[in-house]
Design a protein around this motif. Structure first.
Motif, PDB file in Angstrom:
ATOM      1  N   PHE A  39       0.869  -1.185   0.000  1.00  0.00           N
ATOM      2  CA  PHE A  39       0.000   0.000   0.000  1.00  0.00           C
ATOM      3  C   PHE A  39       0.904   1.232   0.000  1.00  0.00           C
ATOM      4  O   PHE A  39       1.842   1.333   0.787  1.00  0.00           O
ATOM      5  N   GLY A  40       0.632   2.159  -0.905  1.00  0.00           N
ATOM      6  CA  GLY A  40       1.469   3.340  -1.029  1.00  0.00           C
ATOM      7  C   GLY A  40       2.499   3.257  -2.141  1.00  0.00           C
ATOM      8  O   GLY A  40       3.173   4.247  -2.433  1.00  0.00           O
ATOM      9  N   TYR A  41       2.626   2.096  -2.771  1.00  0.00           N
ATOM     10  CA  TYR A  41       3.613   1.933  -3.844  1.00  0.00           C
ATOM     11  C   TYR A  41       3.320   2.888  -4.992  1.00  0.00           C
ATOM     12  O   TYR A  41       4.199   3.590  -5.485  1.00  0.00           O
ATOM     13  N   SER A  42       2.059   2.909  -5.421  1.00  0.00           N
ATOM     14  CA  SER A  42       1.623   3.819  -6.484  1.00  0.00           C
ATOM     15  C   SER A  42       0.106   3.946  -6.416  1.00  0.00           C
ATOM     16  O   SER A  42      -0.560   3.185  -5.714  1.00  0.00           O
ATOM     17  N   ARG A  43      -0.451   4.872  -7.158  1.00  0.00           N
ATOM     18  CA  ARG A  43      -1.895   5.076  -7.137  1.00  0.00           C
ATOM     19  C   ARG A  43      -2.637   3.837  -7.625  1.00  0.00           C
ATOM     20  O   ARG A  43      -3.670   3.459  -7.062  1.00  0.00           O
TER      21      ARG A  43
ATOM     22  N   LEU B 179       4.474   1.312 -11.708  1.00  0.00           N
ATOM     23  CA  LEU B 179       4.604  -0.102 -11.346  1.00  0.00           C
ATOM     24  C   LEU B 179       5.291  -0.879 -12.463  1.00  0.00           C
ATOM     25  O   LEU B 179       6.177  -1.709 -12.206  1.00  0.00           O
ATOM     26  N   LEU B 180       4.917  -0.612 -13.704  1.00  0.00           N
ATOM     27  CA  LEU B 180       5.527  -1.301 -14.839  1.00  0.00           C
ATOM     28  C   LEU B 180       7.035  -1.090 -14.900  1.00  0.00           C
ATOM     29  O   LEU B 180       7.794  -2.003 -15.204  1.00  0.00           O
ATOM     30  N   LYS B 181       7.461   0.131 -14.632  1.00  0.00           N
ATOM     31  CA  LYS B 181       8.874   0.476 -14.777  1.00  0.00           C
ATOM     32  C   LYS B 181       9.719   0.097 -13.568  1.00  0.00           C
ATOM     33  O   LYS B 181      10.941  -0.053 -13.684  1.00  0.00           O
ATOM     34  N   SER B 182       9.087  -0.073 -12.405  1.00  0.00           N
ATOM     35  CA  SER B 182       9.886  -0.218 -11.186  1.00  0.00           C
ATOM     36  C   SER B 182       9.795  -1.580 -10.516  1.00  0.00           C
ATOM     37  O   SER B 182      10.553  -1.855  -9.581  1.00  0.00           O
TER      38      SER B 182
ATOM     39  N   PHE C  99       1.852  -8.092 -13.594  1.00  0.00           N
ATOM     40  CA  PHE C  99       0.544  -8.553 -14.056  1.00  0.00           C
ATOM     41  C   PHE C  99      -0.110  -9.610 -13.168  1.00  0.00           C
ATOM     42  O   PHE C  99      -1.339  -9.673 -13.096  1.00  0.00           O
ATOM     43  N   PRO C 100       0.663 -10.452 -12.454  1.00  0.00           N
ATOM     44  CA  PRO C 100      -0.002 -11.360 -11.506  1.00  0.00           C
ATOM     45  C   PRO C 100      -0.782 -10.630 -10.422  1.00  0.00           C
ATOM     46  O   PRO C 100      -1.688 -11.211  -9.810  1.00  0.00           O
ATOM     47  N   ARG C 101      -0.477  -9.356 -10.189  1.00  0.00           N
ATOM     48  CA  ARG C 101      -1.232  -8.580  -9.213  1.00  0.00           C
ATOM     49  C   ARG C 101      -2.690  -8.423  -9.663  1.00  0.00           C
ATOM     50  O   ARG C 101      -3.600  -8.411  -8.839  1.00  0.00           O
ATOM     51  N   LEU C 102      -2.891  -8.286 -10.949  1.00  0.00           N
ATOM     52  CA  LEU C 102      -4.253  -8.193 -11.486  1.00  0.00           C
ATOM     53  C   LEU C 102      -5.015  -9.488 -11.247  1.00  0.00           C
ATOM     54  O   LEU C 102      -6.210  -9.480 -10.920  1.00  0.00           O
ATOM     55  N   GLU C 103      -4.325 -10.606 -11.407  1.00  0.00           N
ATOM     56  CA  GLU C 103      -4.947 -11.913 -11.162  1.00  0.00           C
ATOM     57  C   GLU C 103      -5.345 -12.047  -9.697  1.00  0.00           C
ATOM     58  O   GLU C 103      -6.428 -12.548  -9.377  1.00  0.00           O
ATOM     59  N   GLU C 104      -4.487 -11.594  -8.802  1.00  0.00           N
ATOM     60  CA  GLU C 104      -4.806 -11.660  -7.385  1.00  0.00           C
ATOM     61  C   GLU C 104      -6.030 -10.800  -7.060  1.00  0.00           C
ATOM     62  O   GLU C 104      -6.885 -11.204  -6.273  1.00  0.00           O
ATOM     63  N   LEU C 105      -6.108  -9.630  -7.667  1.00  0.00           N
ATOM     64  CA  LEU C 105      -7.264  -8.763  -7.446  1.00  0.00           C
ATOM     65  C   LEU C 105      -8.544  -9.447  -7.904  1.00  0.00           C
ATOM     66  O   LEU C 105      -9.581  -9.391  -7.222  1.00  0.00           O
ATOM     67  N   GLU C 106      -8.489 -10.114  -9.030  1.00  0.00           N
ATOM     68  CA  GLU C 106      -9.663 -10.824  -9.540  1.00  0.00           C
ATOM     69  C   GLU C 106     -10.079 -11.948  -8.592  1.00  0.00           C
ATOM     70  O   GLU C 106     -11.273 -12.159  -8.340  1.00  0.00           O
ATOM     71  N   ILE C 107      -9.104 -12.653  -8.038  1.00  0.00           N
ATOM     72  CA  ILE C 107      -9.408 -13.741  -7.113  1.00  0.00           C
ATOM     73  C   ILE C 107     -10.058 -13.209  -5.840  1.00  0.00           C
ATOM     74  O   ILE C 107     -11.065 -13.746  -5.355  1.00  0.00           O
TER      75      ILE C 107
END
Length: 246
Positions: free
Chosen positions: A11-15, A206-209, A214-222
């Motif tokens: 939390f706080g990494y990016s918007r 997030l992409l650059k750093s 992309f697995p974060r999106l999968e976790e959000l979906e789960i």
């Protein structure tokens, strides 16, 4: 009854990370998160946390990402002034533990300056469990009277009989939650289980750093899956909690 904490690191990494975590809480089964006070999205995360006080928020202590809050460190920063990478700590390493203490204390104090009450302490990349850094971690936990993530070697700090912390990445998270629902494997042997995860949307920062995107999106979906939500929230054997409930 199994008490279940589902905690989102970063939390706080990016918007985009912040919005993903908040949606995992508001529309899903996420109960807890930990804030990186040194990262660009920290103040945005604080704003969201204050608008959604049902989400438990702890401190995600950082040594391997972004820049420190305190200047003048010698052993924990690179020539660029950023924190040294995880790979440095994965080898034999020497750091000044007093630098770690001062930096982590500054991160906790910054958290407190936002007007938030921390629920617990953990660390980015589990860095609190590397080498002798756990000494600083335990010292600060005692100083601020805060619960901690149970990821330190048992001979140093063992609460494993009551509490199990475990992390999953991407699609692994689905299997872990199914096992919790069915009280399978070792989950049934504990009073409280924390599942760590990293749900997020994706933005350029997030992409650059980060190498984990992309697995974060999968976790959000789960975490927001309707069936999973019904099974967890409707279970008579599972109670969703955050660290503030311990």
């Amino acid at each position: 009854m199994l008490k279940l904490i589902i905690n989102a690191d970063d939390f706080g990494y990016s918007r985009a990370v912040n919005y993903g975590i908040m949606d995992a809480h508001k529309m899903g089964i996420l109960t807890s998160t930990t804030l990186m006070t040194n990262m660009p999205g920290a103040e945005h995360a604080v704003k969201l946390a204050k608008e959604n006080d049902t989400l438990g928020v702890g401190v995600h202590l950082v040594l391997t990402c972004g820049r420190p809050l305190i200047q003048g460190h010698k052993t924990i920063i690179s020539e660029s002034g950023d924190f040294k990478k995880l790979s440095f700590y994965e080898q034999d390493f020497q750091v000044d533990l007093q630098e770690v203490y001062k930096e982590w204390k500054a991160q906790i104090e910054k958290f407190l300056s936002f007007g938030l009450i921390p629920t617990h302490l953990d660390s980015h990349h589990h860095i609190n469990s590397f080498g002798n850094i756990y000494n600083v971690f335990l010292k600060l936990a005692k100083e601020y009277n805060l619960p901690i993530r149970n990821n330190i070697k048992k001979e140093v700090y063992d609460i494993s009989k009551e509490f199990k912390s475990t992390d999953f990445f991407g699609g692994e998270l689905n299997e872990a939650i199914v096992n919790v629902i069915n009280l399978e494997n070792s989950f049934k042997d504990y009073e409280t289980v924390e599942i760590m995860c990293h749900p997020a949307y994706v933005d350029q920062f997030l992409l650059k750093s980060s190498s984990f995107v992309f697995p974060r999106l999968e976790e959000l979906e789960i975490l927001t899956d309707k069936r999973i939500n019904e099974d967890i929230k409707g279970s008579k054997n599972i109670k969703l909690i955050s660290y503030r409930d311990l």
